[in-house]
Design a protein around this motif. Sequence first.
Motif, short mmCIF file in Angstrom:
data_model
loop_
_atom_site.label_atom_id
_atom_site.label_comp_id
_atom_site.label_asym_id
_atom_site.label_seq_id
_atom_site.Cartn_x
_atom_site.Cartn_y
_atom_site.Cartn_z
N MET A 48 23.57 -51.97 -51.94
CA MET A 48 22.20 -51.62 -52.30
C MET A 48 21.75 -52.50 -53.45
SD MET A 48 20.84 -47.87 -53.19
CE MET A 48 19.85 -47.63 -54.61
N THR A 49 20.59 -53.10 -53.33
CA THR A 49 20.05 -53.97 -54.36
C THR A 49 19.14 -53.16 -55.27
OG1 THR A 49 20.07 -55.82 -52.83
CG2 THR A 49 18.72 -56.05 -54.80
N VAL A 50 19.35 -53.29 -56.55
CA VAL A 50 18.51 -52.61 -57.52
C VAL A 50 17.38 -53.56 -57.90
CG1 VAL A 50 18.43 -51.58 -59.82
CG2 VAL A 50 20.46 -51.29 -58.39
N PRO A 51 16.12 -53.12 -57.79
CA PRO A 51 15.02 -54.02 -58.15
C PRO A 51 15.06 -54.38 -59.63
CG PRO A 51 14.21 -51.80 -57.69
CD PRO A 51 15.67 -51.81 -57.38
N ALA A 52 14.59 -55.57 -59.92
CA ALA A 52 14.54 -56.02 -61.31
C ALA A 52 13.58 -55.13 -62.09
CB ALA A 52 14.05 -57.46 -61.37
N LEU A 53 13.92 -54.89 -63.33
CA LEU A 53 13.04 -54.10 -64.19
C LEU A 53 11.80 -54.90 -64.54
CD1 LEU A 53 15.61 -52.50 -66.64
CD2 LEU A 53 14.45 -51.41 -64.72
N ALA A 54 10.68 -54.24 -64.55
CA ALA A 54 9.44 -54.88 -64.95
C ALA A 54 9.47 -55.11 -66.46
CB ALA A 54 8.26 -53.96 -64.60
N ALA A 55 8.65 -56.04 -66.90
CA ALA A 55 8.51 -56.26 -68.33
C ALA A 55 7.94 -54.99 -68.96
CB ALA A 55 7.57 -57.44 -68.57
N GLU A 56 8.07 -54.86 -70.25
CA GLU A 56 7.57 -53.69 -70.97
C GLU A 56 6.07 -53.56 -70.70
OE1 GLU A 56 5.97 -51.12 -73.63
OE2 GLU A 56 5.64 -53.21 -74.16
N PRO A 57 5.62 -52.40 -70.23
CA PRO A 57 4.23 -52.25 -69.77
C PRO A 57 3.17 -52.60 -70.81
CG PRO A 57 5.54 -50.40 -69.02
CD PRO A 57 6.40 -51.20 -69.96
N LYS A 58 3.33 -52.18 -72.05
CA LYS A 58 2.31 -52.50 -73.05
C LYS A 58 2.24 -54.00 -73.27
CE LYS A 58 0.57 -51.56 -77.69
NZ LYS A 58 -0.09 -52.85 -77.77
N ALA A 59 3.39 -54.67 -73.29
CA ALA A 59 3.40 -56.13 -73.44
C ALA A 59 2.71 -56.80 -72.26
CB ALA A 59 4.83 -56.63 -73.60
N LEU A 60 2.94 -56.29 -71.05
CA LEU A 60 2.25 -56.82 -69.87
C LEU A 60 0.74 -56.65 -70.02
CD1 LEU A 60 4.35 -55.51 -66.87
CD2 LEU A 60 3.91 -57.89 -67.43
N TYR A 61 0.33 -55.46 -70.41
CA TYR A 61 -1.10 -55.20 -70.58
C TYR A 61 -1.69 -56.13 -71.63
CZ TYR A 61 -5.53 -52.82 -71.20
OH TYR A 61 -6.88 -52.55 -71.27
N ASP A 62 -0.99 -56.27 -72.76
CA ASP A 62 -1.49 -57.09 -73.86
C ASP A 62 -1.58 -58.57 -73.50
OD1 ASP A 62 -1.78 -54.83 -75.42
OD2 ASP A 62 0.02 -55.19 -76.61
N THR A 63 -0.72 -59.04 -72.61
CA THR A 63 -0.76 -60.46 -72.25
C THR A 63 -1.58 -60.74 -71.00
OG1 THR A 63 1.31 -60.28 -71.00
CG2 THR A 63 1.48 -60.98 -73.31
N THR A 64 -1.78 -59.75 -70.15
CA THR A 64 -2.45 -59.99 -68.88
C THR A 64 -3.84 -59.34 -68.79
OG1 THR A 64 -0.30 -60.08 -67.79
CG2 THR A 64 -2.21 -59.77 -66.36
N CYS A 65 -4.03 -58.19 -69.40
CA CYS A 65 -5.23 -57.40 -69.15
C CYS A 65 -6.19 -57.26 -70.33
CB CYS A 65 -4.82 -55.98 -68.71
SG CYS A 65 -3.54 -55.91 -67.45
N VAL A 66 -5.65 -57.30 -71.54
CA VAL A 66 -6.43 -56.93 -72.72
C VAL A 66 -7.64 -57.83 -72.95
CG1 VAL A 66 -5.20 -58.23 -74.52
CG2 VAL A 66 -6.15 -55.97 -75.03
N ALA A 67 -7.57 -59.09 -72.56
CA ALA A 67 -8.69 -60.00 -72.83
C ALA A 67 -9.98 -59.51 -72.18
CB ALA A 67 -8.36 -61.42 -72.34
N CYS A 68 -9.88 -58.94 -71.00
CA CYS A 68 -11.07 -58.43 -70.30
C CYS A 68 -11.26 -56.93 -70.48
CB CYS A 68 -10.99 -58.74 -68.82
SG CYS A 68 -11.05 -60.51 -68.45
N HIS A 69 -10.15 -56.18 -70.42
CA HIS A 69 -10.25 -54.72 -70.44
C HIS A 69 -10.18 -54.11 -71.83
CE1 HIS A 69 -10.47 -54.24 -66.13
NE2 HIS A 69 -9.49 -55.10 -66.00
N GLY A 70 -9.80 -54.91 -72.84
CA GLY A 70 -9.74 -54.40 -74.20
C GLY A 70 -8.51 -53.53 -74.44
N PRO A 71 -8.22 -53.25 -75.70
CA PRO A 71 -7.00 -52.51 -76.05
C PRO A 71 -6.98 -51.07 -75.56
CG PRO A 71 -8.33 -52.90 -77.99
CD PRO A 71 -8.96 -53.68 -76.87
N THR A 72 -8.13 -50.49 -75.30
CA THR A 72 -8.18 -49.10 -74.83
C THR A 72 -8.59 -48.98 -73.37
OG1 THR A 72 -10.48 -48.83 -75.53
CG2 THR A 72 -8.76 -48.27 -77.15
N GLY A 73 -8.80 -50.11 -72.70
CA GLY A 73 -9.19 -50.08 -71.29
C GLY A 73 -10.66 -49.82 -71.05
#
Length: 91
Positions: free
Chosen positions: A1-26
């Motif tokens: 059985m293959t264990v999927p790779a862990l995702a990066a820390e969610p807040k860090a993902l949000y801060d690097t991918t989403c925050v520029a458009c969605h802002g710190p509070t969404g």
Amino acid sequence: MTVPALAAEPKALYDTTCVACHGPTGKGAIPGVPDLATRLGKSDAELAASILNGFQTPGSPMAMPAKGGNAALTAADATALVGYLRTLGKS
């Protein structure tokens, strides 16, 4: 059985991918970007699909690019982001 790779820390993902458009509070950092709270009635699967595939709000001149423009974003990352989005504004 293959264990999927862990995702990066969610807040860090949000801060690097989403925050520029969605802002710190969404709430949206630039005109035309919707408050993410208005999207949270969707299922986790729908939200993850929107993150991975991009999303165009009907009538909006703006569209979110696939993977928020982060080509390295994985399905596991999208799932982690959905969990994080559900915590925004609840602190």
